[in-house]
Structures are given as C-alpha cells and as structure tokens.
Write an enzyme that holds these catalytic residues in place. Structure first.
Site, mmCIF file in Angstrom:
data_model
loop_
_atom_site.group_PDB
_atom_site.id
_atom_site.type_symbol
_atom_site.label_atom_id
_atom_site.label_comp_id
_atom_site.label_asym_id
_atom_site.label_seq_id
_atom_site.Cartn_x
_atom_site.Cartn_y
_atom_site.Cartn_z
ATOM 1 N N CYS A 125 -0.129 -2.076 -2.438
ATOM 2 C CA CYS A 125 0.636 -3.048 -1.682
ATOM 3 C C CYS A 125 0.434 -4.429 -2.290
ATOM 4 O O CYS A 125 -0.432 -4.633 -3.132
ATOM 5 C CB CYS A 125 0.189 -3.081 -0.217
ATOM 6 N N GLY A 160 5.380 -3.001 -3.825
ATOM 7 C CA GLY A 160 5.759 -2.154 -2.703
ATOM 8 C C GLY A 160 7.166 -2.436 -2.248
ATOM 9 O O GLY A 160 7.536 -3.590 -2.050
ATOM 10 N N ASN A 173 -4.558 -4.225 1.151
ATOM 11 C CA ASN A 173 -4.133 -3.482 -0.030
ATOM 12 C C ASN A 173 -5.302 -2.605 -0.461
ATOM 13 O O ASN A 173 -6.389 -3.107 -0.745
ATOM 14 C CB ASN A 173 -3.752 -4.442 -1.158
ATOM 15 N N GLY A 174 -5.086 -1.313 -0.493
ATOM 16 C CA GLY A 174 -6.145 -0.391 -0.886
ATOM 17 C C GLY A 174 -6.090 0.882 -0.083
ATOM 18 O O GLY A 174 -5.061 1.236 0.502
ATOM 19 N N TYR A 184 -0.059 -0.693 -15.717
ATOM 20 C CA TYR A 184 1.263 -0.504 -15.119
ATOM 21 C C TYR A 184 1.545 -1.332 -13.876
ATOM 22 O O TYR A 184 2.614 -1.906 -13.732
ATOM 23 C CB TYR A 184 1.459 0.980 -14.787
ATOM 24 N N ASP A 200 4.361 3.560 -20.671
ATOM 25 C CA ASP A 200 3.056 3.056 -20.244
ATOM 26 C C ASP A 200 2.136 4.186 -19.825
ATOM 27 O O ASP A 200 0.922 4.092 -19.953
ATOM 28 C CB ASP A 200 3.201 2.026 -19.110
#
Length: 500
Positions: A2, A28, A102-103, A256, A365
C-alpha cells in the site's frame, strides 16, 4: 502493498493529501481513503477504486482541517471486496485514533484472539490493519491510564506495540487533538520517510516522490524501530523504541514496487535498477554472446533502467519494442488461459519493425507466474523475431512473500521447484538469463553501506524476522484475498504498475 501519507500543517490539507495519493497510486489501485482533522473531529471518505474516482468535489469539500492522512490500498490479507476494509481505520477510545498501515502482520490471528480475550477490544473486519490499530489503542490506554497524553506516553505505547506485533508495518496515525504518529517495524521492511514544507508543515509518506511532488523537502527515513510524534504546532519528537533494530528493507521495492524517482533508505531506486542492469549484463554475456544479439527491448515499464544499462554494457542498441496501453483496466471474472492471453495483448502491443529479422533480448524486472512472459515471447516471434532471449533483472521468484506483497502461492510461481532450463521451456524463449541473488544484493546494497542486509525472501527463502514457519506460510497463503485479479496475470505481480 500500500501507499500511505500523513501531514500536519497550518493550512487545509485535503488537496495536499489527494495529490500525495496520486503520486503513490502505483502502490495500490484497489481502494483509497483520506481522513482530515479539524479541532478534535475527524472527517473521513474512503471507497474502492482509484484516487481520481474515489474523490469528487463534494467529497473534498467534506474534508476540512489542517492535518490528516490517507492511503491507497492493494490488499494482501482480508477481504478485497469489502469497502469496510479500505483504510484509514478509526477507533474512538482512547482519545480517538485514525490509522493507515502498509505491510502485513504475521501474527494477526494470535493478536486478534488476544485482543478479544485479554484486552476486551472488538475487531469488526478481517483486516490486520484494524488489529494493529486496536493494539496501538490498547497500549496508549495502558500508557496513560487516564492521564494526559504527551510524547513520553506515546513512545511508551509504541514500545508496547513493538513487543506484541510481528511482521512488516509502516504506520501513520493521528490521535485526535494530540498529533501525528509514524513508526516502522524493527527491520524497516516497508519504507517510510518524512520531510518538511512551507510554514513548518511535516509530512510522512511511503516514498520520497510523494514529499517532493507536494512541495516538501525530504529530511530522512524513519529508522527501523523508531517512532516519530508530531504535535499540532509542527514540533517533531523522535524516539528509538527498539534497542536491537536493524535495517533490512524489502529488496523488491528497488526491483519493482517503488517509483524510479524515489529514494528509499538513502538509495535511489533508479540507480539501483541501473546497477541491476550492469550485473545482469555480465550474466547475459556468459550465456549469449553479444554478437548473437541485435537489439535489447524492455518490457514496460519498470525494467527500462535495467534494460538501457544492460544494452550500454554489451554495446547493443536499446529500443522500445512494446507500447503499453495505460487505459486498459483489470479483466474481471473471466477465468481461463485464453482470457489471460487476451489481457496481455490488450495491454501490450509489439512494434513489428523492431523485431523483424532480429535476434532480440527482452528484459523484464522479474518473472513470477511465467504466463505473461510466455505470451510476450510469442508476441515477439509473431512480430518477426528470429530468436527471442529473455533476461530477468531479478533472480528466480521461488518463495511466497509474507511481508505485504501479494505474491502468488508457491504452486503458482513458475520457478518454484524448477530449473532455469525448465522455466525457459515453459516460456518458450531461446535462452533465459536470471539475475544472481548475491549479485543483486551487492548491486543495490553498496549504494548505502549502512543497510545491514535485505529481505529477499521471495528469492532466497530467508525471512528476516526469523519467526516464519512452513505453517505460517500456509496460513498466510490461505488468507490471501481472493479477487478477480487472481484470474489474470500481469507482467510482474498482481497489480498494474503505473510507475513510469
């Protein structure tokens, strides 16, 4: 994965947060949300969709205040179809707290049970972010016990969160009327930085591009195990809350996930990708002599820096052989291989003149499922290529990710349990060259010697938190959100990259 942002300012922040989320949109596309604060009252709007679709003029007008936070979401746990699981999350006690995360928490199930039985707190969704919010709320309540809340109490509470929570987490929260809190897990797996703007404004965000693009000057990254508390007047308090923290960021951010114009933990993402192209070039010449390569062509978009540097190193022309249609959305509820092929061809179109009669080296990538790589190789052949070689700027993706990237299950990873030659046969290339794991770590790591190491678990199977078992992996894989995107294979993971 995110994108999160939070700001304390002396001017209205609704447009500022909107602009920052646009700059983080590549992190996201499933949902977006903003909370602003005026006085001690929160104003929130969130919904599924892209930022430009979620927020209309009427929504922006309903977001007053000089501080707030926001998130763009790509679900890695919970229910992807539930608008209730879009962030930010809110809890009214103690004080009133809103949070974005985020995670991925690897012990979310245990925490959920603990919150119910011991802390007597109610969790209303399947989101691990709501779990994290309630752990923070409980620790704040314990730290204050009815007393006033100041920086010391906040840091005590965050230390309590660190003792209980496992996994990856970059967090921004606002405590009503008290200030903004930002903290990062003890390994710094997911990125988080902060900076300052005009008039003493303070912003924290997942990537520096969100700071720079909104007129803020990046100051530094939030250190692993560190908490930063910003009072409403813009005063910044910082405390290292974990004694044995060590910086081990996710290496896939550089490969990426992040935008190339961001700087994460002191490393330019663009330079990291150039370095990957240099090391990949050495692998290429040991497999395919340069005189057998006529042209180097990237797979849009995030492979471009690596491909251009590789071409320079081997002395071959770099060409844009594929054009990406930015306006093709996801293919919904249309399972089957034929649909996946159609989706790839809607998103990418070959320029025949760059392929006809040539031996082409395609550079991507990463290769995850392999479905897209196979289709792109076939497109190159149909465009007239004599031979098609494929090079990946990343090593083989052999293991699931448990720290907040929506990686497919182990069985879906084309390199899992297969040799490079077997993968080559599957994708139909004349040669397949992968990046080396150790070379990848060196190429990126030497850009900041302060980094102790990287989480490269999807490549080497080593999970930096040291507490991941096969049972944990199986359980976390079962919790992957089942969405229509599982029926489609985009070039790298399960999300379209817009990080041009």
């Amino acid at each position: 994965m995110c994108g999160i942002v939070g700001v304390v300012s002396n001017a209205p922040v609704n447009q500022l947060l909107y602009d920052a989320l646009l700059l983080l949109q590549h992190r996201g596309q499933d949902a977006a949300g903003i909370v602003t604060q005026q006085g001690r009252k929160f104003f929130m709007h969130k919904a599924r969709g892209m930022v430009r679709d979620v927020f209309r003029t009427r929504n922006m007008r309903a977001l007053p205040g000089n501080s707030g936070l926001g998130q763009v979401r790509y679900p890695t746990a919970g229910n992807a179809d539930s608008e209730e699981e879009a962030q930010p999350f809110y809890v009214n006690a103690p004080f009133g707290i809103v949070l974005v995360h985020n995670g991925n928490l690897t012990n979310a199930d245990a925490l959920r049970a603990e919150l119910y039985s011991t802390d007597h707190r109610h969790i209303n969704t399947d989101s691990d972010s709501e779990v994290l919010l309630n752990v923070l709320a409980h620790e704040l309540e314990q730290a204050t016990r009815g007393a006033a809340l100041g920086p010391e109490e906040v840091f005590t509470a965050v230390a309590g969160v660190y003792r209980r929570v496992r996994g990856s987490y970059a967090v921004i929260a606002h405590i009503a009327g008290r200030g903004m809190l930002a903290f990062r897990d003890p390994y710094g797996i997911r990125p988080l930085s902060f900076g300052r703007g005009e008039g003493g404004a303070v912003m924290a965000a997942s990537e520096t591009v969100a700071l720079e693009g909104t007129g803020h000057t990046p100051e530094r990254d939030v250190a692993p195990g560190e908490a930063i508390f910003v009072t409403p007047d813009g005063t910044v308090h910082a405390r290292q809350c974990v004694a044995d923290a060590r910086l081990s960021p996710c290496i896939f951010e550089y490969v990426y996930l992040a935008r190339p114009d961001s700087v994460l933990d002191g490393i330019s993402v663009y330079q990291a990708r150039l370095n990957l192209g240099q090391t990949l070039a050495k692998r290429v010449v040991s497999t395919v002599p340069p005189d057998q390569i006529d042209v180097v062509i990237p797979i849009p978009e995030s492979s471009r820096p690596s491909a251009s540097e590789l071409a320079r190193m081997i002395g071959k022309p770099y060409r844009e052989g594929f054009v990406k249609n930015r306006y093709v959305g996801r293919t919904f509820i249309m399972p089957g291989q034929s649909v996946r092929k159609k989706s790839v061809r809607q998103k990418l179109n070959a320029i025949a003149s760059e392929f006809t009669g040539r031996n082409v080296l395609l550079v991507d990538d990463s290769i995850v499922r392999g479905t897209t790589s196979r289709e792109i190789v076939q497109m190159a052949r149909e465009a007239g290529a004599r031979k098609v070689y494929m090079a990946s700027a990343a090593p083989p993706v052999r293991y699931p990710n448990v720290y907040g990237i929506d990686m497919p299950t182990r069985e879906e990873l084309v390199a899992n349990g297969r040799t490079v030659e077997q993968v080559r046969e599957i994708i139909g290339a004349d040669a397949l060259i992968y990046q080396d794991v150790d070379a990848m770590k060196r190429a990126i790591g030497h850009l900041n010697p302060a980094i102790a190491g990287f989480d490269a678990s999807c490549f080497d199977g080593v999970y930096v938190t040291g507490d991941i078992t096969e049972g944990d992996i199986a359980r976390l894989q079962q919790q992957r959100p089942a969405t229509p995107t599982d029926e489609e294979d985009t070039p790298q993971l399960s999300l379209p990259n817009v990080s041009s």
